[in-house]
Design an enzyme around this catalytic site. Structure first.
Site, PDB file in Angstrom:
ATOM      1  N   HIS A 193      49.186  36.369  52.604  1.00  0.00           N
ATOM      2  CA  HIS A 193      49.751  35.671  53.758  1.00  0.00           C
ATOM      3  C   HIS A 193      51.105  36.276  54.121  1.00  0.00           C
ATOM      4  CE1 HIS A 193      52.449  33.535  51.001  1.00  0.00           C
ATOM      5  NE2 HIS A 193      53.072  33.057  52.065  1.00  0.00           N
ATOM      6  N   THR A 250      50.470  48.356  54.831  1.00  0.00           N
ATOM      7  CA  THR A 250      50.322  47.403  55.924  1.00  0.00           C
ATOM      8  C   THR A 250      49.008  47.559  56.672  1.00  0.00           C
ATOM      9  OG1 THR A 250      51.481  48.885  57.440  1.00  0.00           O
ATOM     10  CG2 THR A 250      52.820  47.257  56.265  1.00  0.00           C
ATOM     11  N   LYS A 251      48.322  48.676  56.432  1.00  0.00           N
ATOM     12  CA  LYS A 251      47.037  48.948  57.097  1.00  0.00           C
ATOM     13  C   LYS A 251      46.040  49.433  56.062  1.00  0.00           C
ATOM     14  CE  LYS A 251      48.960  49.947  61.537  1.00  0.00           C
ATOM     15  NZ  LYS A 251      49.850  50.800  62.197  1.00  0.00           N
ATOM     16  N   ARG A 265      51.482  55.940  54.210  1.00  0.00           N
ATOM     17  CA  ARG A 265      50.741  56.899  55.036  1.00  0.00           C
ATOM     18  C   ARG A 265      49.912  57.786  54.118  1.00  0.00           C
ATOM     19  NH1 ARG A 265      55.905  56.854  57.351  1.00  0.00           N
ATOM     20  NH2 ARG A 265      55.902  56.098  59.488  1.00  0.00           N
TER      21      ARG A 265
END
Length: 174
Positions: free
Chosen positions: A70, A119-120, A134
């Protein structure tokens, strides 16, 4: 045998007295952990949403990594909290103090470098690093790079005898 019993009761006492949350508590609440995983001390799992965390087989999570399902930073802006699952596929390594954010899937056979903020989602067979994380290379490219370093005569290579479990000698420590 007495030492084992003493350590068992010490651990249980600390759990009750300090209200420690153990991995088994998170699993009882719905978090899934595959087989042959190595989860090191100090890893933080999102207690309030642990049932959204899925960890595959043969996963290593290094000390003090965070897995957050969350993100309350949106609460003040939009009056909602982002809640989303985390999926860590098989054969993944997550380095020390890495942070895995909600909504992230880490593909099979991937490495997340220490201190990275993911984050991705990460595709399989990837090596990622940084803030935000990255892709630095494929797993195969990383393997080639590491093997070159291992074959470099200047590189010092230390095997398992240089570990605590390998009973490293004082001479070898020097």
């Amino acid at each position: 045998m007495l030492k084992i019993i003493k350590n068992y009761f010490r651990a249980r006492f600390k759990k009750i007295l300090l209200e420690e949350i153990w991995l088994e508590d998170l699993v009882k609440m719905g978090m899934r952990i595959g087989d042959n995983c190595s989860i090191q001390p100090g890893v933080i799992f999102d207690y309030s949403h642990c049932w959204l965390i899925r960890i595959g087989d043969n996963v290593t999570i290094a000390p003090e990594a965070y897995l957050l399902a969350h993100d309350a930073s949106t609460k003040l802006l939009n009056d909602y909290t982002k809640i989303s699952s985390i999926s860590i596929k098989d054969n993944v390594f997550i380095g020390a103090r890495a942070l895995i954010m909600p909504g992230v899937t880490i593909g099979e056979n991937s490495i997340v470098a220490a201190g990275s903020i993911v984050t991705k989602s990460i595709p399989e067979n990837s090596v990622v690093a940084g803030n935000p994380a990255r892709i630095m290379s494929t797993l195969e490219e990383y393997k080639v790079k590491i093997n070159k370093q291992l074959n470099d005569p200047v590189t010092n290579i230390y095997d398992s005898k240089y570990t605590i479990n390998g009973n490293v000698s004082d001479n070898d420590k020097n």
